[in-house]
Write an enzyme that holds these catalytic residues in place. Structure first.
Site: not given
Ligand code: TGC
Ligand code: FAD
Length: 392
Positions: A246, A250, A276, A348, A371, A374
């Site tokens: 997903c 996004a 300006r 300003g 999502e 960085h």
């Molecule tokens: P890892 O061992 O690498 O992968 C686990 C399984 O997932 C598969 N996979 C993917 N599948 C689909 N799309 C991708 N982009 C995928 N990346 C990995 C992978 O192949 C594996 O599959 P399987 O079958 O072998 O199990 O997982 P890891 O635990 O080492 O973590 C990798 C990492 C750090 C890249 C990942 O967990 C990550 O992307 N972390 C960031 C978390 C994040 O983005 N959170 C977002 C929360 S939602 C949000 O922020 C909404 S904001 C919405 C808004 O207001 O707009």
């Molecule tokens: P952390 O994971 O604690 O990271 C802290 C710092 O450590 C960051 O600089 C990060 O880059 C660094 N770091 C972490 N791991 C590593 C590593 N392995 N190596 C090097 N550096 C690392 N989530 C949802 O599920 N649904 C939503 O709808 C949603 N909406 C959001 C809306 C807002 C306004 C905000 C601020 C966040 C939202 N999020 C949502 C959560 C968002 O996805 C997380 O904030 C984000 O994934 C980072 O997680 P964290 O804040 O816990 O930071």
């Protein structure tokens, strides 16, 4: 706030790469943003309130499920149209784009891809029409960048599941009717559950005191022995790859959305630099200001090309997750840098709500973090090119 005089920069004639449908979709969204978002957004950001009255308009322009098939109420458009809609909405405000992104890619997408036909028919038309708004619960208080460590869990109680745990930072949570919640079963396998407002033990307290995305409602999801009907489990995909799939959709939308915020900052700064006068000349005549503006249009043009090419790859089903990470990371950084430089060009005036720049700049501090941060996207690129995992 000043009247919305936005004119989109198109330095490399990218319009020639777009179809008539793409241009129609983009122009319709642009007009809607000028009419329905620009006049009210500053006020709602100042009040830290989501303008709920625009939900119907977002549905009408096809921002809820742009690429979801028409039979489920979606707009049935391609990936470039989806990107252009996100670009235009974020030109207005990142928080409004957030609502559209979450609804489309984080709620409708998993129901469409991982749900069964009954779930698709039950939820997708309501979400596409804006009758219901959804949210996506992946992040937890102790698991942000590392969602695979999540503690939220459910137990099989025979005729239902019992859900416990908490999610933090959830966009749309305070008013969403439905939540896609990622939780582990007793074997530790991650599944998606559809949780509806009103289920006993499910609460959604709002998160206050944000200096960023103030016109977007953010909250927690708390599950205290919530009985979830068994038919609410998404049956067709499990494991961390399900929520990450997903996120691919996004993050792609954000790669386009960030261009919108950058274009708005650039356009505002360019206009201001010609109006300006200091030292008897428009400030745009000074080389230092021209350097800023010239670098901005260069970076916007590169980001536009990156997003367009990624859209083509997605239309062909060939874009990799790592390619999406590169575009999300590059384009959001590009936008935040442009917002900071544009703010300086306005002196300003740049810090006031008379102009959109400071609001974009503060919003982008969330966009660069959510999502996938960085840093995380850089590590995804690093892993892709070296084959070596820099996360752990
Ligand atoms: P890892 O061992 O690498 O992968 C686990 C399984 O997932 C598969 N996979 C993917 N599948 C689909 N799309 C991708 N982009 C995928 N990346 C990995 C992978 O192949 C594996 O599959 P399987 O079958 O072998 O199990 O997982 P890891 O635990 O080492 O973590 C990798 C990492 C750090 C890249 C990942 O967990 C990550 O992307 N972390 C960031 C978390 C994040 O983005 N959170 C977002 C929360 S939602 C949000 O922020 C909404 S904001 C919405 C808004 O207001 O707009
Ligand atoms: P952390 O994971 O604690 O990271 C802290 C710092 O450590 C960051 O600089 C990060 O880059 C660094 N770091 C972490 N791991 C590593 C590593 N392995 N190596 C090097 N550096 C690392 N989530 C949802 O599920 N649904 C939503 O709808 C949603 N909406 C959001 C809306 C807002 C306004 C905000 C601020 C966040 C939202 N999020 C949502 C959560 C968002 O996805 C997380 O904030 C984000 O994934 C980072 O997680 P964290 O804040 O816990 O930071």
């Amino acid at each position: 706030m000043k009247p919305d005089l936005f004119e989109a920069p198109d330095y490399y004639n990218l319009d020639e790469l777009l179809s008539a449908e793409h241009k129609l979709v983009r122009d319709t969204t642009r007009e809607w943003v000028k009419r329905s978002v620009s006049p009210i957004i500053e006020d709602y950001a100042q009040k830290a309130e989501f303008p709920k009255q625009i939900i119907g308009g977002l549905a009408e322009i096809g921002a809820f499920g742009p690429y979801i098939p028409v039979e489920y109420g979606g707009a049935g458009l391609d990936q470039i149209s989806y990107g252009l809609i996100m670009q235009e909405i974020e030109r207005g405000d990142s928080g409004i784009r957030s609502t559209a992104s979450v609804q489309s890619s984080l709620v409708m997408y998993p129901i469409w891809k991982y749900g069964n036909e009954t779930q698709r028919k039950k939820y997708l038309p309501k979400l596409a029409s804006g009758k219901w708004v959804g949210c996506f619960g992946l992040t937890e208080p102790d698991h942000g960048s590392n969602p695979g460590g999540m503690a939220t869990n459910f137990k099989d109680m025979g005729d239902h599941y019992l859900l416990n745990g908490a999610k933090l930072w959830i966009s749309n949570a305070p008013f969403a009717q439905v939540a896609i919640v990622w939780a582990k079963n007793e074997q530790g396998r991650i599944h998606g559950l559809i949780v509806e407002r009103g289920m006993e033990g499910f609460t959604t307290p709002e998160t206050h005191n944000k200096w960023s995305l103030r016109a977007s409602a953010t909250g927690e999801l708390i599950f205290d022995d919530v009985k979830v009907p068994k038919e609410n489990l998404l049956p067709n995909k499990s494991g961390l790859g399900a929520p990450l799939g997903c996120l691919d959709s996004a993050r792609y939308g954000i790669a386009w959305g960030a261009i919108g915020a950058a274009m708005d900052c650039y356009d505002t700064a360019l206009r201001y630099s010609k109006e300006r006068i200091q030292f008897g000349k428009p400030i745009g005549q000074f080389q230092l200001q021209q350097k800023k503006l010239a670098e901005m249009i260069t970076e916007i043009t590169k980001a536009q090309l990156l997003a367009w090419r990624l859209g083509v790859l997605r239309n062909e089903g060939k874009a990799t997750s790592a390619q999406i990470s590169m575009a999300k990371r590059n384009n959001v950084e590009m936008a935040i840098n442009i917002a900071r430089e544009a703010r300086q060009i306005l002196g300003g005036m740049g810090i006031t709500g008379e102009y959109s720049i400071m609001r974009h700049m503060m919003n982008l501090e969330s966009v660069i973090t959510y999502e996938g941060t960085h840093d995380i996207h850089l590590l995804i690129t690093g892993l892709d090119i070296t084959g070596l995992n820099g996360f752990k």
